[in-house]
Write an enzyme that holds these catalytic residues in place. Structure first.
Site, PDB file in Angstrom:
ATOM      1  N   LYS A  14       0.845  -1.213   0.000  1.00 34.21           N
ATOM      2  CA  LYS A  14       0.000   0.000   0.000  1.00 34.21           C
ATOM      3  C   LYS A  14       0.869   1.246   0.000  1.00 34.21           C
ATOM      4  O   LYS A  14       2.035   1.219   0.409  1.00 34.21           O
ATOM      5  CB  LYS A  14      -0.943   0.033   1.211  1.00 34.21           C
ATOM      6  CG  LYS A  14      -0.263   0.041   2.597  1.00 34.21           C
ATOM      7  CD  LYS A  14       0.152   1.402   3.136  1.00 34.21           C
ATOM      8  CE  LYS A  14       0.899   1.293   4.459  1.00 34.21           C
ATOM      9  NZ  LYS A  14       1.680   2.452   4.835  1.00 34.21           N
ATOM     10  N   PRO A  99       8.992  -4.223  -0.368  1.00 33.29           N
ATOM     11  CA  PRO A  99      10.142  -3.806   0.442  1.00 33.29           C
ATOM     12  C   PRO A  99       9.905  -4.051   1.937  1.00 33.29           C
ATOM     13  O   PRO A  99       8.806  -3.841   2.448  1.00 33.29           O
ATOM     14  CB  PRO A  99      10.249  -2.304   0.149  1.00 33.29           C
ATOM     15  CG  PRO A  99       9.613  -2.126  -1.189  1.00 33.29           C
ATOM     16  CD  PRO A  99       8.528  -3.166  -1.274  1.00 33.29           C
ATOM     17  N   GLY A 102       9.591  -0.883   4.986  1.00 35.49           N
ATOM     18  CA  GLY A 102       9.721   0.252   4.075  1.00 35.49           C
ATOM     19  C   GLY A 102       8.589   1.250   4.107  1.00 35.49           C
ATOM     20  O   GLY A 102       8.602   2.227   3.369  1.00 35.49           O
ATOM     21  N   ALA A 105       3.646  -1.486   4.206  1.00 31.95           N
ATOM     22  CA  ALA A 105       2.816  -2.502   4.869  1.00 31.95           C
ATOM     23  C   ALA A 105       3.146  -3.924   4.446  1.00 31.95           C
ATOM     24  O   ALA A 105       2.264  -4.775   4.362  1.00 31.95           O
ATOM     25  CB  ALA A 105       1.318  -2.209   4.682  1.00 31.95           C
ATOM     26  N   ASP A 141      -2.482  -1.623  10.172  1.00 32.97           N
ATOM     27  CA  ASP A 141      -2.585  -1.629   8.706  1.00 32.97           C
ATOM     28  C   ASP A 141      -3.082  -2.965   8.156  1.00 32.97           C
ATOM     29  O   ASP A 141      -3.306  -3.084   6.948  1.00 32.97           O
ATOM     30  CB  ASP A 141      -1.206  -1.363   8.079  1.00 32.97           C
ATOM     31  CG  ASP A 141      -0.750   0.084   8.216  1.00 32.97           C
ATOM     32  OD1 ASP A 141      -1.568   0.933   8.620  1.00 32.97           O
ATOM     33  OD2 ASP A 141       0.432   0.346   7.917  1.00 32.97           O
TER      34      ASP A 141
HETATM   35  O1  C5P Z   1      -0.487  -1.204  14.786  1.00 29.18           O
HETATM   36  P1  C5P Z   1       0.947  -1.473  14.546  1.00 29.18           P
HETATM   37  O2  C5P Z   1       1.460  -2.663  15.338  1.00 29.18           O
HETATM   38  O3  C5P Z   1       1.330  -1.563  13.108  1.00 29.18           O
HETATM   39  O4  C5P Z   1       1.720  -0.205  15.119  1.00 29.18           O
HETATM   40  C1  C5P Z   1       3.105  -0.195  15.295  1.00 29.18           C
HETATM   41  C2  C5P Z   1       3.479   1.000  16.135  1.00 29.18           C
HETATM   42  O5  C5P Z   1       3.279   2.208  15.373  1.00 29.18           O
HETATM   43  C3  C5P Z   1       2.655   1.179  17.404  1.00 29.18           C
HETATM   44  O6  C5P Z   1       3.192   0.463  18.455  1.00 29.18           O
HETATM   45  C4  C5P Z   1       2.764   2.681  17.634  1.00 29.18           C
HETATM   46  O7  C5P Z   1       4.014   3.009  18.195  1.00 29.18           O
HETATM   47  C5  C5P Z   1       2.769   3.232  16.202  1.00 29.18           C
HETATM   48  N1  C5P Z   1       1.418   3.617  15.741  1.00 29.18           N
HETATM   49  C6  C5P Z   1       0.823   4.746  16.269  1.00 29.18           C
HETATM   50  N2  C5P Z   1      -0.429   5.096  15.852  1.00 29.18           N
HETATM   51  C7  C5P Z   1      -1.079   4.387  14.902  1.00 29.18           C
HETATM   52  C8  C5P Z   1      -0.480   3.234  14.344  1.00 29.18           C
HETATM   53  C9  C5P Z   1       0.767   2.873  14.776  1.00 29.18           C
HETATM   54  O8  C5P Z   1       1.398   5.434  17.121  1.00 29.18           O
HETATM   55  N3  C5P Z   1      -2.284   4.765  14.511  1.00 29.18           N
END
Ligand code: C5P
Length: 302
Positions: A14, A99, A102, A105, A141
């Site tokens: 994405k 990637p 990157g 996602a 994501d």
């Molecule tokens: O949801 P995911 O595990 O992909 O998120 C990884 C990290 O990215 C989270 O631990 C947080 O630090 C940050 N994040 C965030 N706000 C979001 C999505 C991700 O702060 N909406």
């Protein structure tokens, strides 16, 4: 009982055409207005019956992919099996083309693909809404990787509303090494400290441009609130953005939390020209061209 045949799921990368970031929430996440577009760079995840959960990976960046339970594909098999009270007895093979680390996602894509592949292999027929809820448990994501197309993600990005989109052409410049998403959000917090942060929203102009299919209109409205943070952590990305713009890209931005950079171009011919110029500029490791939107995670015919 016969052993079920392996199941392969193809899943897209994405790009975020609008990543509006709000203030940090008490749970550490940030509220987003995140307009996702699935693009035609794909990983494939194959689920095969096995005695225990194992993961293998092939592809140009396979050495950077963890093969333990931190891999979202492995976690997907575990959460789905736990949900149905069965053992995650599966081998997952990831053919990796997106990637790694990157901002496209890639890890989330493998999580969504593994979930769908295991659901099909195990004959569970989990309802779509439940699959999307399991995706949201895996990461912000991941629901979009399952859904594909074009969508607005609110909440932490996991609550999806489909949006209309024409077809757009892109070039992606892949940087050396990854960027940690939490580190980029922390840098966003540091850079915005003491300044009021408005509620994140997707601008009506952007949504209209996306629906129109006019790349010039979309170029005028693309924006990523994480870009200053990604550039702060990786200042060399500025030269990559400039090289693509200099070669005729209509717009350039950091993809998600980076460090992949995304270039919107008018057509296939412009994509080839911008990709060649980026490769010649030596400001990136390699380039990929793609179009979007494209469907989300899809079971391939056996
Ligand atoms: O949801 P995911 O595990 O992909 O998120 C990884 C990290 O990215 C989270 O631990 C947080 O630090 C940050 N994040 C965030 N706000 C979001 C999505 C991700 O702060 N909406």
């Amino acid at each position: 009982m016969t052993t079920p045949s392996p199941v392969t799921v193809r899943v897209p990368a994405k790009v975020n055409v609008r990543l509006a970031v709000g203030a940090a929430r008490p749970d550490g996440f940030h509220d987003l207005a995140n307009v996702f577009l699935a693009v035609s760079l794909f990983d494939e995840v194959t689920a095969t019956p096995a005695d225990a959960l194992t993961v293998t990976c092939t592809g140009p960046d396979a050495d950077q992919v963890p093969l333990d339970r931190t891999n979202l594909a492995a976690r997907a098999a575990e959460v789905l099996a736990a949900r149905h009270g069965i053992e995650p007895a599966v081998h997952l093979h990831i053919a990796k083309n997106i990637p790694v680390a990157g901002g496209m996602a890639g890890g989330s894509a493998d999580g969504a693909a593994a979930l769908l592949a295991c659901d099909t292999l195990w004959g569970l027929a989990t309802p779509r809404e439940e699959l999307l809820a399991l995706c949201a448990e895996l990461g912000s994501d991941v629901p979009f990787s399952l859904a594909g197309g074009a969508a607005l993600g609110t909440g932490r990005g996991e609550l999806l509303t489909p949006v209309d989109a024409g077809t757009f052409h892109w070039v992606f410049a892949v940087a050396d090494g990854g960027l940690s998403t939490p580190a980029v959000f922390r840098e966003f917090d540091r850079l915005t400290e003491g300044t009021p942060i408005p509620e994140p929203e997707a601008s009506p102009d952007l949504l209209a441009a996306l629906a129109s299919g006019d790349p010039h209109a979309l170029a005028a409205t693309l924006a990523n609130d994480l870009q200053p943070a990604a550039l702060s952590l990786r200042p060399s990305l500025r030269a990559t953005l400039d090289a693509g713009l200099g070669a005729g890209a209509l717009a350039a931005l950091v993809s998600g939390s980076g460090p992949t950079t995304a270039f919107l171009v008018a057509d296939e011919e412009a994509a080839a020209k911008v990709a060649a110029a980026l490769e010649a500029s030596a400001t990136c490791r390699t380039t990929r061209t793609a179009t979007g939107p494209t469907p989300g995670a899809t079971v391939l015919p056996a």
